[in-house]
Each structure stands twice: as structure tokens, then as C-alpha cells.
Enzyme design. Structure first.
Site, mmCIF file in Angstrom:
data_model
loop_
_atom_site.group_PDB
_atom_site.id
_atom_site.type_symbol
_atom_site.label_atom_id
_atom_site.label_comp_id
_atom_site.label_asym_id
_atom_site.label_seq_id
_atom_site.Cartn_x
_atom_site.Cartn_y
_atom_site.Cartn_z
ATOM 1 N N PHE A 1 -11.602 -1.409 5.545
ATOM 2 C CA PHE A 1 -10.565 -0.629 6.243
ATOM 3 C C PHE A 1 -10.508 -0.998 7.725
ATOM 4 O O PHE A 1 -11.306 -0.505 8.527
ATOM 5 C CB PHE A 1 -10.871 0.865 6.093
ATOM 6 C CG PHE A 1 -10.357 1.474 4.818
ATOM 7 C CD1 PHE A 1 -10.319 0.771 3.642
ATOM 8 C CD2 PHE A 1 -9.899 2.787 4.815
ATOM 9 C CE1 PHE A 1 -9.841 1.346 2.463
ATOM 10 C CE2 PHE A 1 -9.415 3.374 3.648
ATOM 11 C CZ PHE A 1 -9.393 2.655 2.476
ATOM 12 N N THR B 1 -13.293 0.864 -2.334
ATOM 13 C CA THR B 1 -12.519 1.310 -1.184
ATOM 14 C C THR B 1 -13.396 2.087 -0.206
ATOM 15 O O THR B 1 -14.591 2.260 -0.430
ATOM 16 C CB THR B 1 -11.310 2.140 -1.672
ATOM 17 O OG1 THR B 1 -10.443 2.436 -0.575
ATOM 18 C CG2 THR B 1 -11.749 3.437 -2.344
ATOM 19 N N LYS C 1 -10.036 2.030 -8.366
ATOM 20 C CA LYS C 1 -10.535 2.201 -6.997
ATOM 21 C C LYS C 1 -11.655 3.242 -6.969
ATOM 22 O O LYS C 1 -11.514 4.338 -7.506
ATOM 23 C CB LYS C 1 -9.406 2.656 -6.067
ATOM 24 C CG LYS C 1 -8.460 1.551 -5.664
ATOM 25 C CD LYS C 1 -7.379 2.061 -4.725
ATOM 26 C CE LYS C 1 -7.851 2.131 -3.302
ATOM 27 N NZ LYS C 1 -6.731 2.477 -2.376
ATOM 28 N N ASP D 1 0.855 -1.190 0.000
ATOM 29 C CA ASP D 1 0.000 0.000 0.000
ATOM 30 C C ASP D 1 0.890 1.238 0.000
ATOM 31 O O ASP D 1 1.237 1.776 1.052
ATOM 32 C CB ASP D 1 -0.898 -0.022 1.240
ATOM 33 C CG ASP D 1 -2.050 0.975 1.162
ATOM 34 O OD1 ASP D 1 -2.418 1.364 0.035
ATOM 35 O OD2 ASP D 1 -2.579 1.350 2.216
ATOM 36 N N GLU E 1 -7.004 5.175 -8.173
ATOM 37 C CA GLU E 1 -8.262 5.698 -7.642
ATOM 38 C C GLU E 1 -8.877 6.799 -8.501
ATOM 39 O O GLU E 1 -8.178 7.711 -8.960
ATOM 40 C CB GLU E 1 -8.027 6.232 -6.224
ATOM 41 C CG GLU E 1 -9.294 6.509 -5.460
ATOM 42 C CD GLU E 1 -9.146 6.245 -3.969
ATOM 43 O OE1 GLU E 1 -10.022 6.684 -3.223
ATOM 44 O OE2 GLU E 1 -8.173 5.583 -3.552
#
Length: 319
Positions: A171, A149, A125, A16, A89
């Protein structure tokens, strides 16, 4: 065997980060990025030239196009290091606009394909709002794979499964943050660690639901605060981990045992759930943590996107 290698025996490890120069030493399968990570990277001396290169090459391009080109430039560098996929994203400010999200995702894929990257090496994303999930459903029908996400609840996860998205990123750390803040001085760190961590419990519940009903959407735990959260989710389909925690895993030889078991999950007595738009919105609204963290996450990504835009403007003015 160190913990990182032991984890790789039971889970696909994903990095990440936007710092692609760090990736090689950990040998992750995939990598994920977001506006905050790219912003952090371009402010480092070794990555600033990438931003200036994009601005110089496409000086007359609109700002949103420059942004997408910058994200894809980083993605291509990452794909030169990892053998699998990169997640890129869509602008968080489009989180409540299905059509705009689809259009932006299509453009990102076109830019990747223009750079010679096959479509199956990119995940787009998108924030797991109702509109974002609907955009992902449409994109998946076009063969564009998505990573949903800012996911904090089984409600979002079930809607994503209905949309047949490729992957979700629940998350862990941000769920943990919320419950710890709510508890205040009553929080017992030791009692709420490992398998009892509220973020870990959330991902485990989603994983079990998916495996119980044969849902093929991949579950990728994300947003970790400590190694204990990671080890407690060993066996999850994928885990995306920041370089600092990858380093800690690599430095430790403590045992890593599978914590999630797909076969056992298939035997669980779980009732299936289906959401339409109205029931999704109400169920999510009933979950204060998920509602607050989703909104907060979108705001934070929007702030960092604006900061990236400011850097692109400044680079253009100085070109």
C-alpha cells in the site's frame, strides 16, 4: 500516447473499484475490490438493486453467507468487463484466524464456481497478518490463489514469498500518509515526491528483493494518492489504480519511463532473509509504521463490513 496507455506498455494495469460500469473505458486487465469499495458502490442508485436481488434470492441465508454472495455478485459483474482476474476479500474480522479464513475463502471460490467462474480468474484477498499468510499458504496448496493485502513492509512481503502466494498488494498511499503525518510541518512534499516517496521506496525495495531471488509472487502496488506515485512505479508487475487516477492518467500525455527494472535487480547485493512466526512478529513489531497501518486497515475494513451487514439486514427487513 496518453500516460495510461504508456503505463500499460510496461505494467499490468488493474482497476481498484466496485464500480464495474466505469471499468470498460479504461480497459484494465484485472480489478480489485474490498469492503469499503463495495459499500461505496451499493449506496449508489445503479448498484443498490444488486444488494436487494441477493437478499431476495437468499432470504433465509445467514448474514455471512449473504455477504459472500453479494461480494461474488459484484465480482461476476466485474469479470464480465475485465479479461483477467478479480480480487475478492475475506472478512477482515477473520484476520487472526487461519482456519476461519481458509473456510471463508473456500466458500467464496465455491460460489464463484457455482456461477461458472473458473478458479484461476479469482484472487482471494487476505490481510497480511501471520495468520492470514499461513491461510494463504494452505489455500495456494489447494489451487486457490491469493492476494495478500494491507501490506506495508518487506517483512510481510518476505513471509508472503515463503508462503508462495500468488500476489501481494503493498500500500503506497497509506505508507505516504503515515510518514507525512509523522513529519507534520517539517514535511517537504516536493523533496518526498516521485522516487523519494516513502511508499514508492517501500514497493521498490520489495520488488528488487523478489526479482533478486527469482521469487514468482507478483507485486501489485496499491493505494495511490497521486499520479506521481504511479509513474514512479512504472515497470512494477501490476498497479491497481482508482478510477479517478485512471482518468488523470488518460488525460495526460506526459512521458512514462520504466522506473523498476527486474534485470538490474538481479545484480543487486541483497542478503536473503527467512522468517518463522516468532521472528516475523518481532520484525513487524519493530516497524511502527507497518504495525500501526496493518491494525488500522483491519479495523477500517471491519467497520465497513459491519455497515454492509447493516444494509443487508435493512434490505431483508424491508423485503
Amino acid at each position: 500516447m496518453n500516460q495510461l496507455n504508456a503505463l500499460k506498455q510496461v505494467t499490468t494495469v488493474v482497476a481498484d473499484t466496485g464500480n464495474f460500469q466505469q471499468l470498460a473505458q479504461y480497459r484494465p486487465q484485472d480489478a480489485t475490490t474490498n469492503p469499503s469499495l463495495i459499500l461505496k458502490a451499493v449506496q449508489q442508485p445503479q448498484y443498490a438493486p444488486l444488494l436487494h436481488e441477493v437478499v431476495q434470492r437468499f432470504a433465509d441465508a445467514p448474514l455471512d453467507d449473504l455477504m459472500d454472495r453479494l461480494l461474488v455478485r459484484f465480482g461476476c459483474e466485474i469479470l464480465a468487463v475485465v479479461p483477467g482476474r478479480v480480487s475478492t476479500e475475506v472478512d477482515a474480522r477473520l484476520s487472526f484466524d487461519t482456519n476461519a479464513t481458509v473456510t471463508r475463502a473456500q466458500r467464496l471460490i465455491e460460489l464463484y464456481q457455482g456461477a461458472g467462474v473458473p478458479i484461476d480468474r479469482v484472487l482471494i484477498k487476505i490481510a497480511a497478518t501471520w495468520e492470514g499468510i499461513e491461510a494463504a499458504r494452505l489455500l495456494e496448496q489447494q489451487g486457490i490463489h491469493t492476494n495478500l493485502t494491507l501490506l506495508f513492509s518487506k517483512v510481510q512481503a518476505i513471509a508472503c514469498a515463503q508462503a508462495k502466494v500468488q500476489l501481494i498488494s503493498p500500500f503506497v498511499g497509506r505508507i505516504y500518509d503515515w510518514f507525512k503525518k509523522q513529519a507534520g510541518s517539517q514535511w517537504d512534499e516536493a523533496a518526498m515526491a516521485g522516487a523519494n516517496d516513502p511508499g514508492v521506496r517501500s514497493v521498490r525495495e520489495i520488488y528488487q528483493y523478489y526479482k533478486r531471488f527469482g521469487i514468482t509472487t507478483e507485486v501489485m502496488g496499491a493505494s495511490f494518492r497521486n499520479v506521481g506515485q504511479i509513474v514512479a512505479l512504472a515497470g512494477c508487475d501490476l498497479l491497481t489504480i482508482a478510477p479517478e487516477l485512471l482518468a488523470q492518467l488518460e488525460a495526460s500525455t506526459a512521458p512514462v519511463l520504466p522506473a523498476l527494472d527486474a534485470q538490474a535487480a538481479r545484480q543487486l547485493d541483497i542478503a536473503p532473509v527467512h522468517y518463522d512466526e516468532a521472528s516475523f512478529r518481532f520484525a513487524l513489531n519493530e516497524d511502527a509504521m507497518a504495525t500501526e497501518k496493518l491494525a488500522e486497515g483491519i479495523r477500517a475494513f471491519a467497520v465497513d463490513t459491519r455497515k454492509l451487514e447493516d444494509l443487508l439486514r435493512q434490505a431483508g427487513a424491508g423485503a
